[in-house]
Scaffold this active site. Structure first.
Site, PDB file in Angstrom:
ATOM      1  N   LYS A   1      -2.847  18.967  35.741  1.00 51.17           N
ATOM      2  CA  LYS A   1      -2.945  20.264  35.715  1.00 51.17           C
ATOM      3  C   LYS A   1      -2.735  19.987  34.122  1.00 51.17           C
ATOM      4  CE  LYS A   1      -2.057  24.993  36.272  1.00 51.17           C
ATOM      5  NZ  LYS A   1      -1.502  26.426  37.946  1.00 51.17           N
TER       6      LYS A   1
ATOM      7  N   LYS B   1      -7.445  20.017  36.401  1.00 53.28           N
ATOM      8  CA  LYS B   1      -8.330  21.208  35.907  1.00 53.28           C
ATOM      9  C   LYS B   1      -7.464  21.700  34.569  1.00 53.28           C
ATOM     10  CE  LYS B   1      -6.077  25.506  36.748  1.00 53.28           C
ATOM     11  NZ  LYS B   1      -4.864  26.411  37.214  1.00 53.28           N
TER      12      LYS B   1
END
Ligand code: PBG
Length: 332
Positions: A201, A254
């Protein structure tokens, strides 16, 4: 100079396979299916609440009764799963509301599993929506305490699973949380519940609309001490390797559009179920351009999701899940 009117002496003419929809359909390399889509939902307290998020047209903060309606409609569109985020009534320094068994997420999980037992209910495990300072963990001064925060995150995950969640998805990016969550779930008799870790992330500008939706912007500073530097990909592979070693069942990259290379590397190097999160800012950009008449939204949506799939994602978390599922169904 005269142009030769006769045809070129070409053996290969790739255009032969682009002549009709039927041929293009047969040779298409990447197929999207509604089965791989997950719809994020924001749960608040109360009843009959349906508040649109201004920076995310079509996305709402929903009370539990409305969440059930929305999830039922999504299921009918063909979306198999939802990812829940909570908006607590109260925040404190430690984010204790995150593991309240009567909190919005826990209540929504119970309602969804009761009303829609086949719906896959995934919960986001983080503290930023629950802490008064908006950071993803417990603080000492302005520093996030890693190991103490991991204990708190494990409590949160356990409370979601005790309510009936099918999968927990830790999004905090602190070190060692997957292993500790696995241990706590196993000790409590939940060895069969999967963990989908936000493994790679990035510290991204594209989360801004989400922070409006979830009211989770940090009160000071940023998330650079735990989320990844957008410039790094080798580090993403190390993060994924660690999460897998700690027991992650699904790993996530992400955001998605600006990290397609990361998705491709993760999928090709590990071959494990890989999710990608098409985040709030990516959605908001498409919405904004479409509203200005600058792009054709349905086409841009499908092109985007197809690209994420082509890069290697098995699961796509997207605010477009319902629209995409409906588009896929009408194309059949
Ligand atoms: C953290 C979390 C965030 C998102 C998902 N989980 C925000 C952040 O890290 O600041 C972003 C999702 C999106 O932008 O759509 N709980």
């Amino acid at each position: 100079m005269a142009v030769n009117p006769r045809s070129l002496d070409l053996v290969h003419r790739p255009r032969r396979l682009r002549r009709s929809a039927a041929i293009r359909g047969m040779v298409r390399e990447t197929r999207l299916s509604a089965e791989m889509l997950v719809l994020p939902l924001f749960v608040c307290s109360g009843e009959g609440q349906r508040r649109e998020v201004s920076s995310m047209p079509g996305v709402h903060q929903l009370s539990v009764d409305e969440i059930v309606k929305e999830a039922r409609a999504a299921k009918e569109d063909g979306v198999p799963g939802v990812l829940l985020f909570g908006l607590p009534d109260q925040k404190d320094e430690r984010g204790d509301a995150a593991w309240d068994p009567e909190g919005p997420v826990q209540s929504a999980v119970r309602a969804l599993k009761k009303e829609l037992p086949d719906l896959l209910v995934i919960t986001d495990v983080c503290l930023c929506e629950y802490t008064s300072h908006g950071h993803c963990g417990l603080l000492a001064g302005e520093e996030i305490l890693n190991d103490e925060s991991v204990e708190q995150l494990a409590r949160v995950a356990l409370s979601h699973v005790a309510a009936g969640a099918d999968i927990v998805a830790p999004s905090d990016m602190l070190d060692g949380r997957v292993g500790r969550i696995r241990e706590v779930l196993d000790q409590a008799g939940f060895a069969s519940i999967a963990i989908m870790s936000y493994a790679a992330k990035y510290c991204s500008a594209f989360y801004a609309p989400f922070r409006d939706a979830a009211d989770s912007a940090p009160a000071f500073g940023d998330r650079r001490s735990h989320q990844m530097d957008p410039a790094n990909v080798e580090e993403a592979l190390r993060e994924v390797e660690l999460d897998l070693a700690e027991g992650a069942d699904i790993v996530m990259v992400k955001p998605a559009m600006t990290y397609l290379d990361v998705i491709a590397r993760v999928k090709s190097e590990f071959g494990v179920p890989t999710a990608a999160y098409h985040v709030s800012g990516e959605y908001a950009m498409l919405k904004a351009a479409a509203r200005n008449g600058w792009i054709d939204e349905p086409r841009a949506m499908m092109e985007t999701l197809t690209a994420i799939r082509r890069a290697g994602a098995d699961i796509i978390v997207t605010y477009y899940a319902r629209d995409a599922a409906r588009t896929l169904r009408s194309a059949r």
